[in-house]
Design a protein around this motif. Structure first.
Motif, PDB file in Angstrom:
ATOM      1  N   MET A 191      34.863 -22.389  50.055  1.00  0.00           N
ATOM      2  CA  MET A 191      35.403 -21.435  49.091  1.00  0.00           C
ATOM      3  C   MET A 191      36.530 -22.022  48.231  1.00  0.00           C
ATOM      4  O   MET A 191      36.622 -21.691  47.060  1.00  0.00           O
ATOM      5  CB  MET A 191      35.872 -20.181  49.835  1.00  0.00           C
ATOM      6  CG  MET A 191      36.289 -19.078  48.920  1.00  0.00           C
ATOM      7  SD  MET A 191      34.916 -18.463  47.966  1.00  0.00           S
ATOM      8  CE  MET A 191      35.533 -16.918  47.462  1.00  0.00           C
ATOM      9  N   PRO A 192      37.386 -22.903  48.797  1.00  0.00           N
ATOM     10  CA  PRO A 192      38.435 -23.449  47.927  1.00  0.00           C
ATOM     11  C   PRO A 192      37.870 -24.280  46.783  1.00  0.00           C
ATOM     12  O   PRO A 192      38.492 -24.367  45.713  1.00  0.00           O
ATOM     13  CB  PRO A 192      39.290 -24.299  48.864  1.00  0.00           C
ATOM     14  CG  PRO A 192      38.484 -24.533  50.074  1.00  0.00           C
ATOM     15  CD  PRO A 192      37.520 -23.397  50.175  1.00  0.00           C
ATOM     16  N   LEU A 221      44.310 -20.616  39.479  1.00  0.00           N
ATOM     17  CA  LEU A 221      43.128 -20.955  40.279  1.00  0.00           C
ATOM     18  C   LEU A 221      43.372 -22.185  41.157  1.00  0.00           C
ATOM     19  O   LEU A 221      42.934 -22.231  42.305  1.00  0.00           O
ATOM     20  CB  LEU A 221      41.926 -21.166  39.360  1.00  0.00           C
ATOM     21  CG  LEU A 221      41.408 -19.897  38.694  1.00  0.00           C
ATOM     22  CD1 LEU A 221      40.548 -20.234  37.482  1.00  0.00           C
ATOM     23  CD2 LEU A 221      40.635 -19.045  39.691  1.00  0.00           C
ATOM     24  N   LEU A 222      44.090 -23.171  40.632  1.00  0.00           N
ATOM     25  CA  LEU A 222      44.445 -24.331  41.446  1.00  0.00           C
ATOM     26  C   LEU A 222      45.315 -23.902  42.624  1.00  0.00           C
ATOM     27  O   LEU A 222      45.132 -24.367  43.752  1.00  0.00           O
ATOM     28  CB  LEU A 222      45.166 -25.374  40.594  1.00  0.00           C
ATOM     29  CG  LEU A 222      45.558 -26.670  41.290  1.00  0.00           C
ATOM     30  CD1 LEU A 222      44.337 -27.401  41.845  1.00  0.00           C
ATOM     31  CD2 LEU A 222      46.319 -27.574  40.325  1.00  0.00           C
ATOM     32  N   SER A 223      46.232 -22.987  42.376  1.00  0.00           N
ATOM     33  CA  SER A 223      47.073 -22.455  43.445  1.00  0.00           C
ATOM     34  C   SER A 223      46.233 -21.769  44.522  1.00  0.00           C
ATOM     35  O   SER A 223      46.485 -21.923  45.726  1.00  0.00           O
ATOM     36  CB  SER A 223      48.076 -21.459  42.854  1.00  0.00           C
ATOM     37  OG  SER A 223      48.774 -20.806  43.876  1.00  0.00           O
ATOM     38  N   GLN A 224      45.213 -21.041  44.097  1.00  0.00           N
ATOM     39  CA  GLN A 224      44.332 -20.369  45.066  1.00  0.00           C
ATOM     40  C   GLN A 224      43.537 -21.384  45.888  1.00  0.00           C
ATOM     41  O   GLN A 224      43.313 -21.188  47.083  1.00  0.00           O
ATOM     42  CB  GLN A 224      43.390 -19.404  44.345  1.00  0.00           C
ATOM     43  CG  GLN A 224      44.085 -18.181  43.796  1.00  0.00           C
ATOM     44  CD  GLN A 224      44.820 -17.416  44.871  1.00  0.00           C
ATOM     45  OE1 GLN A 224      44.258 -17.062  45.903  1.00  0.00           O
ATOM     46  NE2 GLN A 224      46.104 -17.166  44.645  1.00  0.00           N
ATOM     47  N   ARG A 258      43.899 -21.819  50.029  1.00  0.00           N
ATOM     48  CA  ARG A 258      42.734 -21.724  50.909  1.00  0.00           C
ATOM     49  C   ARG A 258      42.450 -23.030  51.663  1.00  0.00           C
ATOM     50  O   ARG A 258      41.375 -23.209  52.202  1.00  0.00           O
ATOM     51  CB  ARG A 258      41.527 -21.274  50.106  1.00  0.00           C
ATOM     52  CG  ARG A 258      41.638 -19.791  49.769  1.00  0.00           C
ATOM     53  CD  ARG A 258      40.644 -19.350  48.733  1.00  0.00           C
ATOM     54  NE  ARG A 258      40.631 -17.911  48.584  1.00  0.00           N
ATOM     55  CZ  ARG A 258      41.579 -17.195  47.994  1.00  0.00           C
ATOM     56  NH1 ARG A 258      42.647 -17.774  47.515  1.00  0.00           N
ATOM     57  NH2 ARG A 258      41.464 -15.889  47.894  1.00  0.00           N
ATOM     58  N   GLY A 259      43.413 -23.937  51.674  1.00  0.00           N
ATOM     59  CA  GLY A 259      43.325 -25.079  52.556  1.00  0.00           C
ATOM     60  C   GLY A 259      42.985 -26.424  51.950  1.00  0.00           C
ATOM     61  O   GLY A 259      42.896 -27.419  52.668  1.00  0.00           O
ATOM     62  N   VAL A 297      44.005 -34.266  47.134  1.00  0.00           N
ATOM     63  CA  VAL A 297      42.578 -34.164  46.799  1.00  0.00           C
ATOM     64  C   VAL A 297      42.371 -33.152  45.680  1.00  0.00           C
ATOM     65  O   VAL A 297      41.660 -33.417  44.709  1.00  0.00           O
ATOM     66  CB  VAL A 297      41.749 -33.790  48.044  1.00  0.00           C
ATOM     67  CG1 VAL A 297      40.321 -33.451  47.672  1.00  0.00           C
ATOM     68  CG2 VAL A 297      41.802 -34.916  49.067  1.00  0.00           C
ATOM     69  N   ALA A 298      43.005 -32.000  45.804  1.00  0.00           N
ATOM     70  CA  ALA A 298      42.826 -30.947  44.794  1.00  0.00           C
ATOM     71  C   ALA A 298      43.339 -31.396  43.431  1.00  0.00           C
ATOM     72  O   ALA A 298      42.631 -31.288  42.425  1.00  0.00           O
ATOM     73  CB  ALA A 298      43.547 -29.672  45.231  1.00  0.00           C
ATOM     74  N   TYR A 299      44.540 -31.931  43.399  1.00  0.00           N
ATOM     75  CA  TYR A 299      45.113 -32.323  42.113  1.00  0.00           C
ATOM     76  C   TYR A 299      44.388 -33.534  41.533  1.00  0.00           C
ATOM     77  O   TYR A 299      44.133 -33.592  40.332  1.00  0.00           O
ATOM     78  CB  TYR A 299      46.609 -32.614  42.259  1.00  0.00           C
ATOM     79  CG  TYR A 299      47.251 -32.882  40.922  1.00  0.00           C
ATOM     80  CD1 TYR A 299      47.469 -31.845  40.016  1.00  0.00           C
ATOM     81  CD2 TYR A 299      47.616 -34.169  40.553  1.00  0.00           C
ATOM     82  CE1 TYR A 299      48.039 -32.083  38.781  1.00  0.00           C
ATOM     83  CE2 TYR A 299      48.186 -34.418  39.315  1.00  0.00           C
ATOM     84  CZ  TYR A 299      48.405 -33.371  38.440  1.00  0.00           C
ATOM     85  OH  TYR A 299      48.960 -33.624  37.217  1.00  0.00           O
TER      86      TYR A 299
END
Length: 107
Positions: free
Chosen positions: A1-2, A45-48, A52-53, A58-60
């Motif tokens: 989901m993330p 959305l990035l914060s969400q 969510r883990g 990795v996300a950035y």
């Protein structure tokens, strides 16, 4: 989901960045509004995704690399900007770096 939130953050950021080019120095209203809404949505959305883990690095990294690659392709394909083979190689290296972050992390 993330990853769904991350993908939506990437799309929002790319839309905002392309609209920034189209806003003509914020002199055109519609693209200017898309810039503001797109960047606010991208960070929300990035914060969400992070909430969510998803790991920050990795996300950035994924968000930034995908944004760079997509904006470069859109610029070359639709906005008449040039994209040399050296620039293509740079985009490939950025994407490779993100893959290294993702694959090298502990799961």
């Amino acid at each position: 989901m993330p990853y769904v939130f991350l993908a939506l953050a990437i799309v929002s950021e790319v839309a905002a960045t392309v609209s920034l080019r189209l806003s003509d120095g914020f002199s055109r209203v519609v693209p200017s509004v898309v810039v503001v809404i797109g960047y606010v949505a991208a960070f929300a959305l990035l914060s969400q995704a992070l909430t969510r883990g998803l790991a920050l690095g990795v996300a950035y990294g994924t968000w930034a690399a995908a944004g760079v690659a997509l904006v470069a392709v859109i610029g070359a394909g639709f906005l008449g900007e040039s994209l040399s083979w050296v620039q293509v190689g740079g985009v490939v290296l950025v994407i490779g770096g993100v893959l290294a972050l993702e694959l090298g992390g502990a799961h």
